[in-house]
Design an enzyme around this catalytic site. Structure first.
Site, short mmCIF file in Angstrom:
data_model
loop_
_atom_site.label_atom_id
_atom_site.label_comp_id
_atom_site.label_asym_id
_atom_site.label_seq_id
_atom_site.Cartn_x
_atom_site.Cartn_y
_atom_site.Cartn_z
N CYS A 54 -54.11 -140.19 16.73
CA CYS A 54 -54.33 -139.86 15.32
C CYS A 54 -54.30 -141.09 14.43
O CYS A 54 -54.85 -141.06 13.33
CB CYS A 54 -53.30 -138.84 14.85
SG CYS A 54 -51.60 -139.34 15.19
N GLU B 169 -63.37 -137.92 11.95
CA GLU B 169 -62.54 -138.36 13.06
C GLU B 169 -63.28 -138.17 14.38
O GLU B 169 -63.57 -137.04 14.78
CB GLU B 169 -61.22 -137.59 13.08
CG GLU B 169 -60.24 -138.11 14.11
CD GLU B 169 -58.89 -137.41 14.07
OE1 GLU B 169 -57.87 -138.08 14.32
OE2 GLU B 169 -58.86 -136.20 13.77
N LYS C 282 -45.53 -124.34 22.45
CA LYS C 282 -46.84 -124.05 23.02
C LYS C 282 -47.60 -125.36 23.14
O LYS C 282 -48.18 -125.85 22.18
CB LYS C 282 -47.60 -123.07 22.13
CG LYS C 282 -48.65 -122.19 22.87
CD LYS C 282 -49.79 -122.95 23.51
CE LYS C 282 -50.89 -123.26 22.53
NZ LYS C 282 -52.07 -123.90 23.23
#
Length: 503
Positions: free
Chosen positions: A288, A389, A179
Site C-alpha cells: 500500500c 493504484e 478473516k
C-alpha cells in the site's frame, strides 16, 4: 520450483479446528507455478456467526478480559517466541502462497514478533484517569476492552498485517474473529496454531477463511462486533463501511495508496535510485505504500531514468522460495492481467516503457504470474496509471521544476498514505514533509516500519492509525465513574427556588 505436499486447514472456532458446516473447501495456488498448495475450509454465514458467538462468549464469561494484564502479556510473549522459532517455516508458507521472496518473508517474521512483544508490554499498563470537578464528587475513568473485534486482512503481508491488528486487540482484552484474504491465508491461519500452543484460551481468537462476498460480508454485517478493522483496497473499504454502518460498528480502515518518491536535484543520485528501486519493487510492488510515482527534478530526470533502468535490470526474478530470488510473481491471474492492462493503457496515453512492461522470457516463468519490474517514463499526471493504484511492479517517473510543483504533483491523487522525500536540504525536507498530504513520510528512506510509530493515511487511504502507544486506546473505551463523597444529603424535591444544583 520447490514443491510441498498439499496442506489442509479447517476453521478455528472456540479453540477447535472444524470443517465448514457446508463441507465446502477452496484451493490456494502458488502464484509462481499456478499449482494448488492448500485446501481451506470455506466459511459460510453460519460459520461466521458461530465464530462471533464463540468470541462473544469468551469475552463475557471467559478468562481473557478478566485475567491480569501480566498473564495476558506472558501468553503474547510466548506467541512472539514461537513465531521467531518458526520464522523460516512461516516464511516458506508465505512465499508459496503470495509469491514474495523468502528472503523478505522469513525476515519479516522478526517484525511480526516485535508487534506481539511491543503490545504485550501494554497489557498491565492500560490505565484510566482521575478528573477533578468539585470537592463533593470523586470522578475517575477506567479503560475497558471493546468486546468482539472483527479483522479483515489482506494477502500482501498476510502474517504481519494480521499481527499488527491482533496484538493490540489481544493486549486490550478483546476477543477476535479474523478473516484473512482467500488469496494467501496460510500464515494467518498458522497464528491460530501458535496461539493455542502459547495458551490463549478457547474463543479468544477465531479464524474463518472464506471469500469476501460471503464470509467477509457476514463478519462485517454482524451487529455483535465492538469494532471492525480492515486493511484492503479502497473500494472494498467503501463496501464494508456500508455494511458495518448499518449497525453503527466503529471502523478502522487502512486502504489504498499511491506513494510519491520525491527526488530533488541535490541528492546523491545513486543513493536515490537505490531507494526508489526498493520503494517501487519490494514485494513486486504489491504494498500500500509502494513508491509507485518517482517525482524527479527535471535537471536530473534523464540521468535518473537511465540509472534506475540499469539498477532494475539487475533484479533477480524467479522462484520465491529460492533465497537468491529478489522479486517473485504477482499474486494471481486477475492481478497479472490488471497490471499489464495498466501498462498498456499508459502506452496508449503516450508514456514510454523505459524497462520491462511484460512477462519475462523463459520456460521457468511460463506457469506463474511474473511481470518484469517496469519503469514508465514521460508520464503525465493526468494519465490513469498516475492516478490509480496499480498494485504491481510498475513505477511512473514524472518530472518537476520547482518545490511547489513537486508538492502539487504529490498531492494530486485520491490517496494520502505514504511519501518519501530525497534531499540533502534539511529545511526543504521539513517544508515538503509539512505540505505533502500523507500519513507516513520518510526522508531519505522508504518502507520503514516499527510498532511504536503510527501508521495510516488521509483521503481514500482510510482513517485511524495502527501502531504506537496510542493504538491500545483504539481497542478500549473510557468508562466514567462518578462517586458522590459529599456528607450533605441530596433531596432535589425537598425545597424549591433558584440557585440550586442543576445536574
Amino acid at each position: 520450483m520447490t514443491l510441498v505436499e498439499t496442506l489442509k486447514y479447517d476453521l478455528l472456532i472456540d479453540g477447535e479446528w472444524r470443517p465448514a458446516r457446508s463441507g465446502d473447501r477452496f484451493d490456494v495456488e502458488n502464484p509462481a507455478t499456478g499449482i494448488s498448495i492448500a485446501s481451506m475450509a470455506n466459511a459460510g454465514e453460519a460459520d461466521v456467526a458461530d465464530a462471533v458467538e464463540s468470541a462473544q462468549r469468551a469475552f463475557i464469561s471467559g478468562p481473557w478480559a478478566s485475567m491480569t494484564g501480566g498473564d495476558r502479556g506472558r501468553i503474547m510473549w510466548k506467541m512472539a517466541d514461537l513465531i521467531e522459532e518458526r520464522a523460516q517455516e512461516l516464511g516458506q508458507l508465505e512465499s508459496i502462497s503470495n509469491g514474495r521472496p523468502i528472503s523478505e518473508t522469513s525476515s519479516q517474521m522478526a517484525v511480526v514478533a516485535t508487534y506481539f512483544r511491543y503490545f504485550a508490554g501494554f497489557c498491565d499498563k492500560i490505565q484510566g484517569t482521575t478528573i477533578p470537578t468539585s470537592p463533593s464528587h470523586f470522578n475517575y475513568t477506567t479503560r475497558v476492552p471493546l468486546g468482539v473485534v472483527g479483522q479483515l486482512t489482506p494477502w500482501n503481508h498476510p502474517m504481519m498485517i494480521a499481527s499488527k491488528k491482533l496484538a493490540p486487540a489481544l493486549a486490550a482484552g478483546c476477543t477476535v474473529v479474523l478473516k484473512p484474504s482467500e488469496w494467501a491465508p496460510l500464515t494467518p491461519t498458522e497464528i491460530g496454531k501458535i496461539a493455542i500452543e502459547a495458551g490463549l484460551p478457547p474463543g479468544v481468537l477465531n479464524i474463518v477463511n472464506g471469500f469476501g462476498p460471503t464470509s467477509g460480508k457476514a463478519l462485517a454485517s454482524d451487529p455483535r462486533l465492538g469494532k471492525l478493522d480492515l486493511t484492503g483496497g479502497t473500494e472494498t473499504g467503501r463496501a464494508v463501511a456500508k455494511l458495518a454502518g448499518e449497525n453503527l460498528t466503529p471502523l478502522q480502515f487502512e486502504l489504498g495508496g499511491k506513494a510519491p518518491v520525491i527526488v530533488f536535484d541535490d541528492v546523491d543520485l545513486d543513493e536515490a535510485v537505490n531507494g526508489c528501486a526498493f520503494a517501487s519493487f519490494i514485494g513486486s510492488g504489491q504494498t500500500c505504500i509502494q513508491g509507485s510515482r518517482a517525482v524527479v527534478h527535471r535537471s536530473i530526470y534523464d540521468e535518473f531514468v537511465k540509472k534506475l533502468t540499469t539498477k532494475v535490470s539487475s533484479i533477480k526474478i524467479g522462484d520465491p522460495t529460492d533465497p537468491q530470488t529478489q522479486m517473485g510473481p504477482v499474486i494471481s491471474k486477475p492481478s497479472f492481467e490488471r497490471v499489464l492492462g495498466y501498462i498498456q493503457s499508459s502506452i496508449d496515453e503516450g508514456a514510454r516503457v523505459a524497462h520491462g512492461g511484460k512477462k519475462p522470457a523463459g520456460a521457468e516463468y511460463e506457469s506463474g504470474y511474473f511481470i518484469e519490474p517496469t519503469i514508465l517514463a514521460d508520464v503525465k499526471q493526468s494519465m490513469k496509471v498516475a492516478q490509480e493504484e496499480v498494485f504491481g511492479p510498475v513505477v511512473c517517473v514524472i518530472p518537476f521544476d520547482t518545490e511547489a510543483e513537486a508538492i502539487e504533483i504529490a498531492n494530486d491523487i485520491p490517496f494520502g498514505l505514504g511519501c518519501s522525500i530525497w534531499t540533502r536540504d534539511v529545511a526543504r525536507a521539513h517544508r515538503v514533509a509539512r505540505d505533502v498530504i500523507a500519513g507516513v513520510i520518510w526522508i531519505n528512506d522508504h518502507h520503514r516500519l516499527h510498532p511504536a510509530v503510527p501508521w495510516g493515511g488521509f483521503k481514500d487511504s482510510g482513517y485511524g492509525r495502527e501502531g504506537s502507544f496510542e493504538f491500545i486506546n483504539e481497542y478500549t473505551a473510557p468508562k466514567y465513574v462518578c462517586v458522590r463523597v459529599d456528607s450533605e444529603p441530596v433531596d432535589w424535591y425537598g425545597s424549591s427556588g433558584t440557585g440550586r444544583r442543576l445536574n
